[in-house]
Design a protein around this motif. Structure first.
Motif, short mmCIF file in Angstrom:
data_model
loop_
_atom_site.label_atom_id
_atom_site.label_comp_id
_atom_site.label_asym_id
_atom_site.label_seq_id
_atom_site.Cartn_x
_atom_site.Cartn_y
_atom_site.Cartn_z
N VAL A 283 -30.84 -1.64 79.77
CA VAL A 283 -31.02 -0.15 80.59
C VAL A 283 -30.72 -0.46 81.89
O VAL A 283 -30.21 0.90 82.28
CB VAL A 283 -32.66 0.10 80.37
CG1 VAL A 283 -33.54 -0.99 81.31
CG2 VAL A 283 -33.02 1.45 80.83
N ALA A 284 -30.68 -1.29 82.57
CA ALA A 284 -30.11 -1.36 83.94
C ALA A 284 -28.65 -1.70 84.11
O ALA A 284 -28.03 -0.83 84.81
CB ALA A 284 -30.77 -2.60 84.55
N ASN A 285 -27.93 -2.62 83.47
CA ASN A 285 -26.58 -3.01 83.51
C ASN A 285 -25.80 -2.21 82.62
O ASN A 285 -24.64 -2.82 82.45
CB ASN A 285 -26.48 -4.28 83.80
CG ASN A 285 -27.32 -4.77 85.15
OD1 ASN A 285 -27.16 -4.24 86.09
ND2 ASN A 285 -28.41 -5.82 84.84
N GLY A 286 -26.29 -1.73 81.50
CA GLY A 286 -25.37 -1.44 80.22
C GLY A 286 -25.39 -2.47 79.39
O GLY A 286 -25.70 -2.11 78.17
N PHE A 287 -25.41 -3.73 79.59
CA PHE A 287 -25.23 -4.75 78.59
C PHE A 287 -25.97 -5.91 79.21
O PHE A 287 -25.76 -6.53 80.67
CB PHE A 287 -23.94 -5.27 77.97
CG PHE A 287 -22.80 -5.55 78.97
CD1 PHE A 287 -22.56 -6.67 79.40
CD2 PHE A 287 -22.14 -4.36 79.52
CE1 PHE A 287 -21.65 -7.03 80.16
CE2 PHE A 287 -20.98 -4.84 80.44
CZ PHE A 287 -20.76 -6.15 80.63
N LYS A 288 -26.61 -6.89 78.54
CA LYS A 288 -27.23 -7.96 79.17
C LYS A 288 -26.34 -9.26 79.24
O LYS A 288 -25.35 -9.30 78.54
CB LYS A 288 -28.47 -8.70 78.32
CG LYS A 288 -29.42 -7.42 78.31
CD LYS A 288 -30.61 -7.93 77.20
CE LYS A 288 -31.65 -7.06 77.12
NZ LYS A 288 -32.25 -6.37 78.49
N ASP A 289 -26.37 -10.03 80.47
CA ASP A 289 -25.71 -11.35 80.52
C ASP A 289 -26.48 -12.31 79.57
O ASP A 289 -27.44 -12.77 79.79
CB ASP A 289 -25.77 -11.77 82.17
CG ASP A 289 -25.10 -12.59 82.44
OD1 ASP A 289 -24.42 -13.47 81.35
OD2 ASP A 289 -25.19 -13.42 83.50
N THR A 290 -25.43 -12.75 78.49
CA THR A 290 -25.94 -13.71 77.57
C THR A 290 -25.08 -15.06 77.77
O THR A 290 -25.22 -15.96 76.95
CB THR A 290 -25.70 -13.01 76.44
OG1 THR A 290 -24.48 -12.69 76.14
CG2 THR A 290 -26.65 -11.91 75.95
N ALA A 291 -24.55 -15.33 79.06
CA ALA A 291 -23.95 -16.77 79.11
C ALA A 291 -24.40 -17.68 78.84
O ALA A 291 -23.95 -18.87 78.56
CB ALA A 291 -23.08 -16.32 80.75
#
Length: 391
Positions: free
Chosen positions: A153-161
Motif C-alpha cells: 500500500v505504501a511503496n507499490g511493492f514490498k521489499d522481499t530481498a
C-alpha cells in the motif's frame, strides 16, 4: 458465444457417426473462443500456453531448445576446437481423461424434442469443457510459484530481498496491499532482467510474440509479456492514478489485434482481466477457493509439490495475478474431444450425451535431459506471481 450446429444434420446422428465427430469439433473450437486464455494459445515456442497434441494416455515429454551460448570460432580455426553445448530441456507430463455427461427426461419419441435435447446438452457440455479446462489452467499457474511480486500500500511493492521463500513473501500481504502499476512494472522488470524475489539472478523470461500490420500493410513484430489479473485486481488497478495516466497514451485497435478484451498496456505488455473463480464461473484462483476444490482441479501428477490457497496466506484474503511469457504453461491433449450419444438408457426411454477429453496441464518447468544442473531446474520457466489483497 452459442454453439453453431446449423450445418450439422442432428436428426441423422444414429446413421452417421460423423455427426458426433462434428459436434466434438465445434465444442473444441467454441470452448477455446470463449476462454480468456485463448489469446495465449499456440503450438509455437513463443506462445504463453504451448500446445502439444497427444492421442494416448502415455506420459509425454515436451522439449525446449535453449539458445546456444558458446563463443564460436573465428578465422581458420576448426569447429572442433570450440564446440558449443547443445542442450535439450524437457519435463514429463501425465495425461488424464476428463469427461462429463447429461441425461434427458423421459422422451416422447418426437424428433423435435430429441433435437432440442441435443442442442441443450451440447451447449451445457461445451461450457463445462471450457470451465473445467480453464480451472486446470488457473491452478497450474497458481501452484508452487518460484518467483513473486507482493503489492504494498505504501511503496507499490514490498521489499522481499531478505525472504527465503515465496511463501515468506506472500505471508507479508495485509489489507490495503492492492494491485497497482508499480507492482506490475516491477514484475516486468524482473522478467526482463532475470531477477528473483530475493534479488538473486536467474534467467530473463522469453517474451511472447505478437504479429501486427501497420497502415502500409507491412508486418512488424511486437515482443511483450501478458499480465493476467482477476476482477478484484483489475478494479484496484483502474483506481490507480498512474494507470489512468498510462491509458491516455495507449494505442488500441488493430495495433493489438492479437489480445482482445484487455484492460490496457503497461510497458508494452497487455493487461488481461481473467475473472475470479467462483461456484458459477471459472477464473483465477484466490483465497476464496477452498483447498479441497483446488486439489480437485489440478493435475497432481504433473507437480512435485501442491500449494493450495491456504499455503500462501491463511489470514488475509488475497488474489494472485501473473506475468506470463513464452512457454509459461504447457498443455497436452487430444486434437478434439470425443462426443457420445446413447438413446438406449432406461429401456430406451432416455438419452445420454457425453464428452471426454485427454488433457494434461502444467507450468513450464524444464530440466536438462543430460541430468546436469542448470539454471532452469525446478523453477518456473516463464511465470511470475503478483500477489494482492482481495478487497
Amino acid at each position: 458465444m452459442p454453439l453453431d450446429l446449423n450445418k450439422i444434420a442432428l436428426e441423422n446422428w444414429r446413421n452417421d457417426p460423423n455427426v458426433a465427430v462434428e459436434i466434438a469439433k465445434r465444442i473444441q473450437t467454441t470452448s477455446w473462443a470463449e476462454s480468456p486464455f485463448e489469446a495465449l494459445l499456440g503450438k509455437g515456442y513463443d506462445r504463453g500456453l504451448k500446445v502439444h497434441i497427444v492421442e494416448g494416455m502415455n506420459p509425454f515429454r515436451p522439449r525446449l531448445r535453449p539458445k546456444l551460448t558458446g563463443d564460436g570460432v573465428e578465422g581458420n580455426a576448426d569447429f572442433e576446437t570450440n564446440l558449443d553445448n547443445f542442450e535439450i530441456l524437457s519435463q514429463t507430463m501425465f495425461p488424464k481423461l476428463f469427461g462429463n455427461s447429461v441425461k434427458s427426461e423421459v422422451k416422447q419419441y418426437q424428433s423435435l424434442k430429441e433435437i432440442d435435447f441435443l442442442h441443450e446438452a451440447t451447449e451445457s457440455l461445451k461450457t463445462w469443457v471450457r470451465e473445467s479446462r480453464d480451472n486446470h489452467i488457473s491452478t497450474a499457474l497458481f501452484n508452487d510459484c518460484t518467483n513473486v511480486v507482493v503489492c504494498d500500500v505504501a511503496n507499490g511493492f514490498k521489499d522481499t530481498a531478505t525472504k527465503a521463500s515465496v511463501q515468506d513473501c506472500t505471508r507479508e500481504l495485509v489489507k490495503g496491499d492492492v494491485c497497482n502499476v508499480k507492482a506490475i512494472k516491477r514484475a516486468i522488470f524482473m522478467a526482463r532482467t532475470g531477477e528473483r524475489f530475493n534479488g538473486e539472478k536467474a534467467f530473463p523470461i522469453k517474451p511472447l510474440r505478437a504479429e501486427r500490420k501497420n497502415n502500409n500493410g507491412l508486418q512488424a513484430r511486437v515482443y511483450n509479456y501478458a499480465i493476467l489479473l482477476d476482477s478484484y485486481a483489475a478494479a484496484q488497478l483502474r483506481e490507480d492514478f498512474e494507470w489512468k495516466e498510462l491509458q491516455k497514451m495507449d494505442k488500441r485497435g488493430e495495433l493489438n489485434n492479437l489480445f482482445t478484451g484487455f484492460l490496457g498496456v503497461i510497458d508494452g505488455c497487455p493487461v488481461i482481466e481473467i475473472g475470479n473463480w467462483s461456484l458459477t464461473q471459472s477464473g483465477l484462483v484466490s483465497s476464496e477457493v477452498s483447498d479441497e476444490k483446488y486439489r480437485k482441479n489440478i493435475c497432481t501428477e504433473n507437480h512435485k509439490k501442491i500449494t493450495p490457497p491456504s499455503y500462501y496466506n491463511d489470514t488475509t484474503p488475497y488474489g494472485m495475478g501473473f506475468l506470463v511469457g513464452a512457454c509459461g504453461l504447457i498443455i497436452g491433449g487430444s486434437k478434439t474431444p470425443k462426443f457420445y450419444i446413447d438413446d438406449k438408457q432406461d429401456i430406451g426411454r432416455k438419452t445420454i450425451c457425453g464428452i471426454d477429453n485427454i488433457l494434461s496441464i502444467a507450468k513450464g518447468r524444464f530440466e536438462a535431459t543430460q541430468g546436469t544442473p542448470n539454471i532452469y531446474a525446478d523453477t518456473d520457466f516463464a511465470v511470475i506471481g503478483i500477489a494482492h489483497s482481495k478487497e
